[in-house]
Design a protein around this motif. Structure first.
Motif, short mmCIF file in Angstrom:
data_model
loop_
_atom_site.label_atom_id
_atom_site.label_comp_id
_atom_site.label_asym_id
_atom_site.label_seq_id
_atom_site.Cartn_x
_atom_site.Cartn_y
_atom_site.Cartn_z
N UNK A 192 0.93 -0.34 -9.40
CA UNK A 192 2.25 -0.51 -9.02
C UNK A 192 3.18 -1.19 -10.04
N UNK A 193 4.34 -0.43 -10.11
CA UNK A 193 5.44 -0.73 -11.10
C UNK A 193 6.05 -2.09 -11.00
N UNK A 194 5.12 -2.93 -11.48
CA UNK A 194 5.74 -4.50 -11.32
C UNK A 194 5.46 -5.11 -12.66
N UNK A 207 5.39 5.71 -15.07
CA UNK A 207 6.07 6.71 -14.25
C UNK A 207 5.23 7.40 -13.32
N UNK A 208 3.87 7.27 -13.57
CA UNK A 208 2.86 7.69 -12.48
C UNK A 208 2.44 6.56 -11.65
N UNK A 209 2.74 5.11 -12.01
CA UNK A 209 2.37 4.24 -11.16
C UNK A 209 3.08 4.33 -9.58
N UNK A 210 2.53 3.65 -8.44
CA UNK A 210 3.24 3.54 -7.22
C UNK A 210 4.56 2.84 -7.25
N UNK A 211 5.44 3.32 -6.79
CA UNK A 211 6.82 2.55 -6.50
C UNK A 211 6.84 1.28 -5.67
N UNK A 212 7.40 0.16 -6.05
CA UNK A 212 7.27 -1.01 -5.21
C UNK A 212 7.77 -0.68 -3.72
N UNK A 213 8.98 0.14 -3.78
CA UNK A 213 9.58 0.47 -2.41
C UNK A 213 8.43 0.87 -1.49
N UNK A 214 7.60 1.78 -2.00
CA UNK A 214 6.48 2.55 -1.03
C UNK A 214 5.46 1.47 -0.55
N UNK A 215 5.07 0.44 -1.58
CA UNK A 215 4.07 -0.40 -1.12
C UNK A 215 4.67 -1.23 -0.11
N UNK A 216 5.85 -1.63 -0.46
CA UNK A 216 6.39 -2.63 0.66
C UNK A 216 6.70 -2.00 1.98
N UNK A 217 7.24 -0.62 2.04
CA UNK A 217 7.34 0.04 3.45
C UNK A 217 5.94 0.17 4.12
N UNK A 218 5.03 0.32 3.30
CA UNK A 218 3.46 0.42 3.86
C UNK A 218 3.28 -0.80 4.71
N UNK A 231 -5.64 -1.97 12.05
CA UNK A 231 -6.00 -1.08 10.67
C UNK A 231 -6.98 -2.33 9.76
N UNK A 232 -8.07 -1.96 9.67
CA UNK A 232 -8.84 -2.91 8.60
C UNK A 232 -8.19 -3.00 7.20
N UNK A 233 -7.97 -1.80 6.77
CA UNK A 233 -7.78 -1.50 5.30
C UNK A 233 -7.06 -0.31 5.05
N UNK A 234 -6.02 -0.36 4.23
CA UNK A 234 -5.02 0.66 3.87
C UNK A 234 -5.05 0.89 2.54
N UNK A 235 -5.41 1.94 1.95
CA UNK A 235 -5.49 2.18 0.43
C UNK A 235 -4.32 3.11 0.16
N UNK A 236 -3.59 2.87 -0.98
CA UNK A 236 -2.40 3.22 -1.36
C UNK A 236 -3.02 3.88 -2.94
N UNK A 237 -2.84 5.32 -3.13
CA UNK A 237 -3.24 5.70 -4.43
C UNK A 237 -2.30 6.48 -4.95
N UNK A 238 -2.17 6.86 -6.32
CA UNK A 238 -1.29 7.61 -6.89
C UNK A 238 -2.11 9.19 -6.84
N UNK A 239 -1.14 10.37 -7.03
CA UNK A 239 -1.83 11.68 -7.16
C UNK A 239 -2.57 11.73 -8.38
N UNK A 240 -3.37 12.76 -8.28
CA UNK A 240 -4.14 13.27 -9.39
C UNK A 240 -5.64 13.31 -9.05
#
Length: 246
Positions: A192-194, A207-218, A231-240
């Motif tokens: 994540x972009x931190x 620029x390929x890392x996850x935006x903070x806004x998207x993680x916070x919204x999730x 929801x036991x687990x929620x995976x957030x990954x980049x395209x590719x």
């Protein structure tokens, strides 16, 4: 006790934690915000109280200290009289080859990334259970884990192990407590972009890392679900091509 739901957000002074706290305030949550330093927390509290009319308690905490974590739980419980949401965002990152990774650093990683979550949630479980009994959404424990806890990656034998432990812990807590309305979810983003990832070596461009806004919204979206959905687990990954890689 306030009529507003109450959330505790650790690691709230910047990045993902700060944005989660802001979004929870927008949705009407009273808050306790925690991090090591007071100054950024005071500024955040003043902003959220002024703009959204919610109550914000500032609680500087060293998450490596069990005594500090107990004090944080007590401060939150006393100030708000309820706990609807815990966001376990405080964490320590460290990379290095397994062959010579210092054990003392491994121990500190586990203290901050795993033990603090265990202690804090255990202390606030009675209030989470009350939210589980009496509210539509129930009691939510939202732990910021990592895809490195789902799939092993080079240089992450220690950090990834702590995040895998956090994922397993969330699942166990949910099996024990979800019938009573308390649900723990491990949110597992890739890079994540931190500030934690800004200077990491490797092949993942900023620029390929996850935006903070998207993680916070999730994360905040999970608080909108009823206590009847787990929801036991929620995976957030980049395209590719590397779907399960950070």
């Amino acid at each position: 006790m306030s009529a507003n739901p109450a959330a505790l957000v650790t690691g709230a002074s910047r990045g993902i934690g700060r944005e989660i706290a802001r979004r929870l305030a927008v949705e009407g949550h009273d808050l306790t915000v925690s991090a090591r330093g007071r100054e950024p927390l005071d500024a955040l509290a003043a902003e959220l109280e002024s703009e959204h009319g919610v109550k914000v308690v500032v609680a500087p905490t060293d998450m490596s200290s069990t005594d500090d974590v107990h004090a944080l739980a007590e401060a939150h419980a006393t100030a708000h009289g309820r706990t609807d949401v815990i966001v376990l965002n405080a964490g320590m990152g460290a990379i290095g080859a397994f062959a010579d990774f210092p054990v003392r650093r491994l121990e500190k990683l586990f203290a901050i990334n795993v033990r603090s979550a265990y202690v804090l949630t255990q202390d606030l479980l009675p209030q989470l259970r009350e939210a589980g009994r009496s509210t539509h959404h129930g009691g939510k424990v939202l732990a910021i884990a990592s895809t490195t806890g789902v799939v092993g990656e080079p240089l992450n034998s220690a950090y990834g192990a702590t995040k895998a432990a956090l994922i397993s812990w969330c699942e166990a807590v949910t099996t024990e407590e979800s019938a009573a309305g308390v649900i723990a979810t491990a949110v597992c983003p890739g890079y994540v972009q931190t500030a934690m990832t800004e200077h990491l070596p490797g092949e993942v461009a900023w620029e390929d890392m996850l935006p903070v806004d998207d993680v916070a919204e999730a994360v905040v979206s999970l608080t909108r679900l009823s206590r009847r959905t787990v929801v036991p687990q929620l995976v957030l990954t980049r395209p590719g091509r590397h779907l399960w890689r950070a």
